[in-house]
Structure formats: C-alpha cells, structure tokens
Design an enzyme around this catalytic site. Structure first.
Site, mmCIF file in Angstrom:
data_model
loop_
_atom_site.group_PDB
_atom_site.id
_atom_site.type_symbol
_atom_site.label_atom_id
_atom_site.label_comp_id
_atom_site.label_asym_id
_atom_site.label_seq_id
_atom_site.Cartn_x
_atom_site.Cartn_y
_atom_site.Cartn_z
ATOM 1 N N HIS A 14 -48.019 -4.421 49.280
ATOM 2 C CA HIS A 14 -47.987 -5.029 47.939
ATOM 3 C C HIS A 14 -46.698 -4.747 47.187
ATOM 4 O O HIS A 14 -46.495 -5.252 46.093
ATOM 5 C CB HIS A 14 -49.181 -4.571 47.113
ATOM 6 C CG HIS A 14 -48.992 -3.269 46.392
ATOM 7 N ND1 HIS A 14 -48.571 -2.115 46.996
ATOM 8 C CD2 HIS A 14 -49.153 -2.952 45.081
ATOM 9 C CE1 HIS A 14 -48.503 -1.146 46.102
ATOM 10 N NE2 HIS A 14 -48.851 -1.620 44.933
ATOM 11 N N LYS A 72 -39.016 -6.204 30.272
ATOM 12 C CA LYS A 72 -40.160 -5.290 30.229
ATOM 13 C C LYS A 72 -41.025 -5.447 28.970
ATOM 14 O O LYS A 72 -41.717 -4.511 28.579
ATOM 15 C CB LYS A 72 -39.674 -3.841 30.342
ATOM 16 C CG LYS A 72 -38.922 -3.514 31.602
ATOM 17 C CD LYS A 72 -39.824 -3.187 32.772
ATOM 18 C CE LYS A 72 -40.469 -1.856 32.631
ATOM 19 N NZ LYS A 72 -41.367 -1.563 33.736
ATOM 20 N N MET A 111 -37.791 -1.995 40.227
ATOM 21 C CA MET A 111 -36.866 -2.572 39.249
ATOM 22 C C MET A 111 -35.415 -2.606 39.780
ATOM 23 O O MET A 111 -34.896 -1.588 40.226
ATOM 24 C CB MET A 111 -36.908 -1.739 37.974
ATOM 25 C CG MET A 111 -36.158 -2.378 36.847
ATOM 26 S SD MET A 111 -36.399 -1.427 35.357
ATOM 27 C CE MET A 111 -35.648 0.079 35.865
ATOM 28 N N ALA A 166 -43.028 -1.798 47.023
ATOM 29 C CA ALA A 166 -42.221 -0.777 47.677
ATOM 30 C C ALA A 166 -43.018 0.515 47.857
ATOM 31 O O ALA A 166 -42.927 1.183 48.881
ATOM 32 C CB ALA A 166 -40.965 -0.513 46.852
#
Lengths: 479, 134
Positions: free
Chosen positions: A401, A477, A379, A403
């Site tokens: 895919h 979110k 994020m 971090a």
C-alpha cells in the site's frame, strides 16, 4: 528473537514461518520481501504481529505480509488475512481505526510544461479548497439524514447529487459503495463526528500531491489507462476521518468483551474478533461498510473541490478519475482454494486489492487490462501505478500500500528538521504547501522505506506489474 | 519537575508511558499527554464540560475515558487540561472537564488501542502504557 533462520525461503521474494513455530498458530505466516527488506523487519515487532494474525479463528492458508510491512497494533501494517465465510473471524483490528483509508488518482490531458507557470497558484488554490479538518471541519454541517445517505450510498450517492462525473463511481474499488452498509448500526457519536468532515484531508501521512508521470514501464497498459510521459496527475490520500475512527472505537470495545462468549483467546487484545455470522460480527461489518462508503464519499468530495480549483487556475481541461483503491478494509470476496471457489472474509490492513485481467468485479474499462493499483510513496518521493496480475491469486489478489515507515514519528521529529526537508524538496523543484514543519519532519522521506525497492519486490514477486512511476511537483498538506 | 509522560519508540503510532501519584492523577495526566503529543495549542476562555463513564474495569475505563475525550475534542474543537472528579472508582468516573478552544493542532489521534495496554502500581504511584493510532 525471530530471525531469518526461522523462515523457509520459498523463492527470492517469498518467505514462510511454518505453523510449527508457535503452538497457537493455525496456519503458516508468509512475507513477500527481498532479503534486504526481510532483514529490516527484525528491527520491530512486525513479524511477531504477523504470527499473531496466524492465530485468528477460521484463517485460511496463511497470514500474509507485504514488503512495506511495519509494526502496527494487533495486525502489522501491510498485513492480510482471509478467513472462511461465514463462520471465520471478523476483526476490527484487521481494518484499523481509519476504515477505508485509501488513494485515488486523477489524470489530466496536460503535461507539466503546460501548467508550470500556474503550479504554485494551483497548489495554493487546492490547499484553500481542501482543509485538513484539524480543529475545525468544513463550514457546512450535514444533517443526520444526509450522513445516513452517504453511509449507505458512498461515492455513488455524491455523484448522483452532482458532485462528480458518472464514471467516477465506476472507477472506484467496489464502485465506491459497499452494499452491506446499514446506517442503523453506526452510532450517533460517529455520525456527529462526520457531519462536517466530508471533503477534509486529515493529518499524519494523508496528503494531496500534484505529480507528473516520470516513467512508463508498460506502454500498452499505460495507453489503456490514459497515461503518458510528463502528464500532470493529482493523487488524493485520505480515509473515513473521525466517523470511521468512532465506528472502530465502538465495535472494538464490544468485541473485546464478547469474544470470550465465543471462546476466542488471542495473543493480543487488539486482534479482538468474533465469528462473522454472529449478531456482533454482522453488525460490525454493516457499520464498517458505512465507514468505507463515507471514505469513498470523502475522496469524491475532495475531488469535487480539486476540480473547482483546477478549473479556476488551469481552465476547462478535464480531470478524470483513473481509479480509487482502499487499503484498510475487510471484504467478502470469492477466491479459489484447491480448485474450489470459496467465499472469504479478506482483511487488508495497509494492503491493496489488485484484481487481475478478466476478473468479474472489474468495470468493462479495466476488464482486459486488470485493475489499476495506486501506490503512494512517502512525501517528496515517487509513487506508482501498477496493474493486477493473476499470480497474486496466492495472496488473495493483494499488493502493498505504500513505502512503509522505518523510523518512528518521535525519532523523525527529533532527528529531522522539517525546514530542511522543505528546502531540500524546493531545491529539487518540488513545492510544499504545509503549515507545520513538525508535520513535514514526521513524514520526511528518511522516515520511510524506499518505495522503489518495495514496488520492485511486488513486481518481481509477480503480485502486480509496474505501469508508471509518478514524481511529485507539489505536496499539499491541508490548511 | 519530573515529566509526567514519555513518548516510547513505535514505528507508526504514538506510544506513551504516563505517570501519576494516584489513579485519578494518572487519568488526568494521560489526557494531558494526549493533547501535548498531538501538538495542540489552545486559546480563549476556559470552557467546562461534564463527563460520566462506566466501564467493567480500570483498563477499559481508561480507554473509554480517553476515547470520550477524543470525541468531545473533535466535535467541540476543544482541548482539556484539567478535570475535577466528582466520583472515581475502578469502573466509574464522573466529573467536570476544563478546557479551551483549539487554536492549532499538529496531529489527529484516531483512537486508543488495547495493544499492550497496562496500568501498573509502582512504589511512587501508578504507571500506564498506552498506544494511540495516529
């Protein structure tokens, strides 16, 4: 304790634990990582889990980990295993509960200045249109018949029903539909869970982001992909929701018991597997394909609602789907081993397929360039668009895919203030639309590895090439 | 009062250690811990639901029980805080759940895993370690 001395250095970005390290290993275990990222792995159980994967019956060549590897259960997250088709192992643990968790990227023709004054409104409208599905799902409950159609038809079925553009299905991995799907093998419980979840985001690390193209690394391919500096794009990260979770629950339970029948012993029950060409193996695969199709349909339906919000706030300018990738999935693919073409069952758990140029499974649009690979960051940090490279053949055409977590959720909640994270992002000019500060703390950038370092590693290892870097303008979110 | 569960360190998922004076209490506390860790806030009137599970052994019974609770919670939009057992053995469980509608939820628990799953008998009762995929 496993340490660096247990590894053979193959090159600066590839390390191997030989088969002789543990008597139950059938093949060596490999990890793509810089020296720094490798050392970070020793802080948790991830390497031990990678070694456990190397014990799977029928595994070919090596178990593989991507640089975003971190501790999971059974497989590590960022783990890849290919087993021999048709009698090698199929393992629900190598896919996970969130079948076909994945990412798609919608691209616009506008730059960030052109939407700057509408950005907050757009983020708010998208949040209203796409619920998280926590507590309650969408208002409309689909019938079992409709769910069956989605399970067998995936994103393609929804496009045919008018929930998207014709090109949307073409621009999904596997064209948004796995042919092996058989709805009969999905339990009523799973179908019931999915009835009001098509078009919902979920929780945890799932998100929607309005982003802009921050940097272009390969102008020629970026142009082919339709990417340009400061372009507004929208990223959707979610999976198969409760329906997929139930399929995994149902079949994992079955496999834990029946694997004894096939004489399979494993170091972790969560790796439970059976030979693919057994009734249990095929049934799981048929059901998993349904879960994967449901996830593609879910991201397609979210796209439909995002486009509605976009049209209402921004106008008629189109949002085109660049590509949609799965990062929790098992697929039957053809690969070359020692000069021979072979069918393999490729498990990717927190890893992304990345086909090179000229691969026959790619749509014409990407045949020359190679497959677009979408890598979401954590994020508030950067995300990437990469392109598949021939060199990743050695990793079954796979890359990372994301971090990868470096801090547990519990520790993140204890040590990071969600309010401060939102404030820091706000100071950077990033809007956060989120109803829970706790949720923000759990997913704070500090809880993850540095995505730039992870992507740098796959780029330098030759697994994929960087095309563009994306940075967030607004993080959403779900309501 | 001693807390009935602890969250253990795990990078990606939710790992908990649960305590119970008896196996019945262990199961009840595992259910309560799951809802507490998911940040669920209930509201409204108390609802009741019947539950009946049969499994080959106690570990599978725990997985099946918690998986059934997750299923009911998601499809009924309810969280459960008590269970009155009618039957309870190492492979059977039958009873009535007491819960409320969910007002707020922080996290979705995707599933109950078998990874390092254990139930241990201690001097003061039972202890279970469970890892949930979140």
């Amino acid at each position: 304790m496993i340490s660096k001395k247990d590894f053979i250095k193959i090159n600066d970005y590839l390390w191997e634990i030989p088969k002789s390290f543990r008597s139950d290993m059938r093949v060596p275990a490999r990890i793509y990582a810089s020296e720094k990222l490798l050392e970070e792995c020793f802080r948790d159980e991830s390497i031990k889990q990678l070694i456990n994967v190397a014990t799977l019956p029928g595994i070919v060549k090596y178990s593989i980990a991507m640089p975003d590897i971190h501790e999971g259960y059974g497989f590590p997250i960022g783990g890849v295993a290919a087993t021999k088709y048709p009698d090698g192992a199929i393992s629900p643990g190598g896919v996970g509960f969130d079948i076909n968790c994945g990412v798609r990227l919608l691209i616009s023709n506008l730059n960030n200045q052109e939407i700057a004054s509408q950005l907050d409104k757009l983020a708010e409208e998208i949040q209203k249109e796409v619920p998280s599905g926590l507590g309650k799902g969408r208002e409309v409950k689909l019938s079992t018949e409709q769910i069956n159609r989605i399970l067998e038809g995936g994103a393609k079925y929804l496009v045919e029903k008018g929930y998207g553009e014709k090109e949307d299905a073409e621009n999904c991995e596997s064209y948004g539909k796995l042919e092996w799907a058989e709805a009969n093998y999905v339990s009523e419980k799973a179908k019931n869970r999915g009835r009001n979840q098509v078009g919902t985001l979920g929780s945890g690390n799932h998100f929607l982001e309005i982003q802009k193209v921050d940097q272009i690394y390969n102008e020629e391919i970026a142009k082919e992909f339709g990417l340009f500096p400061n372009q507004v794009v929208i990223m959707i990260h979610t999976g198969s929701r409760g329906l997929g979770h139930q399929i995994a629950t149902d079949y994992l339970r079955e496999m834990v018991f029946v694997m004894q029948k096939y004489g399979i012993r494993l170091p972790d029950k969560e790796l439970a597997c059976v030979p693919f060409n057994t009734k249990e193996g095929e049934r799981y695969f048929n059901a998993m394909c349904c879960g994967a199709n449901f996830a593609w349909a879910n991201r397609q339906m979210i796209t439909f609602y995002v486009r509605k919000a976009w049209e209402r706030i921004i106008g008629k300018e189109k949002l085109t789907l660049l590509y949609d990738v799965a990062h929790n999935i098992a697929k039957i693919e053809e690969h070359e081993i020692n000069g021979q073409k072979m069918k393999l069952i490729v498990h990717r758990k927190g890893a992304t397929r990345a086909f090179p140029p000229e691969h026959p499974e790619l749509p014409d649009r990407y045949r020359k360039t190679g497959q677009p690979v979408i890598i979401p960051g954590s994020m508030g940090t950067a995300s990437y668009v990469l392109v598949g490279e021939e060199k990743s053949k050695e990793a079954w055409y796979t890359v990372c895919h994301g971090a990868g977590r470096t801090m547990s959720r519990a520790k993140a909640i204890k040590t990071i203030s969600g309010r401060n994270v939102v404030e820091t992002l706000r100071q950077k000019g990033i809007i956060v639309k989120c109803y829970s500060f706790k949720g923000v703390a759990e997913e704070a950038p500090q809880a993850y590895k540095n995505v730039d370092e992870v992507v740098d590693t796959v780029h330098k290892a030759g697994l994929s090439q960087r095309v563009a870097r994306l940075v967030p303008l607004a993080v959403i979110k779900g309501e | 009062m001693r807390k009935f569960f602890e969250i253990l360190p795990h990078k990606a998922d939710l790992k908990i250690k649960v305590f119970g004076a008896s196996k019945k209490e262990l199961f009840l506390n595992a259910m309560k811990a799951m809802f507490e860790a998911a940040g669920i806030k209930p509201e409204g009137k108390v609802v009741k639901r019947k539950i009946k599970i049969q499994s080959p052994d106690i570990l599978q019974l725990l997985v099946d029980f918690l998986s059934e609770i997750l299923y009911l919670s998601e499809t009924e939009n309810e969280a459960y805080f008590n269970i009155k057992f009618k039957k309870f053995s190492d492979n059977t469980l039958e009873g009535e759940l007491f819960g409320k509608k969910i007002k707020e939820q922080g996290l979705i628990i995707k599933g109950v895993t078998y990874h390092n799953l254990e139930i241990r008998k201690k001097k003061e009762g039972y202890l279970a370690t469970i890892l949930f995929d979140v």
